[in-house]
Design a protein around this motif. Structure first.
Motif, PDB file in Angstrom:
ATOM      1  N   SER A  14       2.413  32.753  11.865  1.00 42.89           N
ATOM      2  CA  SER A  14       3.435  32.183  11.002  1.00 42.89           C
ATOM      3  C   SER A  14       4.018  30.906  11.599  1.00 42.89           C
ATOM      4  O   SER A  14       4.216  29.906  10.903  1.00 42.89           O
ATOM      5  CB  SER A  14       4.543  33.212  10.758  1.00 42.89           C
ATOM      6  OG  SER A  14       5.551  32.675   9.955  1.00 42.89           O
ATOM      7  N   ARG A  18       3.641  27.122   9.997  1.00 46.76           N
ATOM      8  CA  ARG A  18       4.822  26.354   9.602  1.00 46.76           C
ATOM      9  C   ARG A  18       4.624  24.858   9.817  1.00 46.76           C
ATOM     10  O   ARG A  18       5.073  24.048   9.019  1.00 46.76           O
ATOM     11  CB  ARG A  18       6.049  26.822  10.377  1.00 46.76           C
ATOM     12  CG  ARG A  18       7.086  27.408   9.479  1.00 46.76           C
ATOM     13  CD  ARG A  18       8.323  27.841  10.240  1.00 46.76           C
ATOM     14  NE  ARG A  18       8.423  29.271  10.097  1.00 46.76           N
ATOM     15  CZ  ARG A  18       8.571  30.130  11.076  1.00 46.76           C
ATOM     16  NH1 ARG A  18       8.676  29.721  12.306  1.00 46.76           N
ATOM     17  NH2 ARG A  18       8.637  31.405  10.837  1.00 46.76           N
ATOM     18  N   VAL A  51       1.888  33.561   3.846  1.00 43.53           N
ATOM     19  CA  VAL A  51       2.756  32.623   3.148  1.00 43.53           C
ATOM     20  C   VAL A  51       3.280  33.259   1.869  1.00 43.53           C
ATOM     21  O   VAL A  51       2.510  33.724   1.034  1.00 43.53           O
ATOM     22  CB  VAL A  51       2.010  31.315   2.818  1.00 43.53           C
ATOM     23  CG1 VAL A  51       2.939  30.331   2.136  1.00 43.53           C
ATOM     24  CG2 VAL A  51       1.420  30.713   4.082  1.00 43.53           C
ATOM     25  N   SER A  55       8.566  30.548   0.706  1.00 44.45           N
ATOM     26  CA  SER A  55       8.431  29.408   1.611  1.00 44.45           C
ATOM     27  C   SER A  55       7.693  28.254   0.941  1.00 44.45           C
ATOM     28  O   SER A  55       7.804  27.115   1.379  1.00 44.45           O
ATOM     29  CB  SER A  55       7.737  29.813   2.908  1.00 44.45           C
ATOM     30  OG  SER A  55       6.523  30.462   2.668  1.00 44.45           O
ATOM     31  N   LEU A  59       9.382  24.048   0.040  1.00 41.20           N
ATOM     32  CA  LEU A  59       8.570  22.988   0.635  1.00 41.20           C
ATOM     33  C   LEU A  59       8.065  22.034  -0.445  1.00 41.20           C
ATOM     34  O   LEU A  59       8.080  20.808  -0.258  1.00 41.20           O
ATOM     35  CB  LEU A  59       7.405  23.591   1.415  1.00 41.20           C
ATOM     36  CG  LEU A  59       6.516  22.619   2.181  1.00 41.20           C
ATOM     37  CD1 LEU A  59       7.328  21.705   3.090  1.00 41.20           C
ATOM     38  CD2 LEU A  59       5.505  23.392   3.013  1.00 41.20           C
TER      39      LEU A  59
END
Length: 130
Positions: A14, A18, A51, A55, A59
């Motif tokens: 993770s 990112r 994911v 998230s 973004l």
């Protein structure tokens, strides 16, 4: 030897993801315009199932504010609510090209280091000083 729990491996994956998730999203929409759900599905299909939608959407919003992507609405093929599709702008294409070059410059040496062989215990390596 104790094995690390899977949660630790997931945390590492993770954290690594990112740093490159924006590039992954840009790459996916450079192939073709996509809507939100398709991102999570395409990432999972590629083996990045960590994911979540939670998230991805923030973004995408940041990338849109930064001028890297644009969006438009189109009718859903199933007759539901219109879907918001994303596509890269010229700045997004340039960012993707630069990001790909940065990734290759980073991943190649890391791959060489991590793939260099079996970790040494240090027992048969003489200690050199000075």
């Amino acid at each position: 030897m104790t094995k690390k729990p899977a949660a630790s491996a997931d945390q590492r994956r993770s954290q690594l993801l990112r740093g490159v998730l924006d590039l992954c999203l840009l790459s996916l929409i450079a192939e073709r315009p996509r809507y939100g759900f398709e991102f999570a599905q395409a990432l999972a299909d590629a083996g990045l199932d960590l994911v979540s939608d939670g998230s991805i959407y923030p973004l995408l919003a940041r990338m849109e504010r930064a001028g890297l992507i644009s969006s438009y609405r189109a009718p859903s093929p199933s007759g539901g609510a219109p879907r918001k599709y994303y596509r890269p702008t010229d700045a997004g294409h340039a960012e993707l090209a630069a990001g790909r070059a940065d990734w290759q410059a980073f991943a190649a040496p890391v791959g060489r280091i991590l793939g260099a062989g079996t970790p040494s215990t240090g027992e048969d390596t003489p200690c050199r000083t000075g």
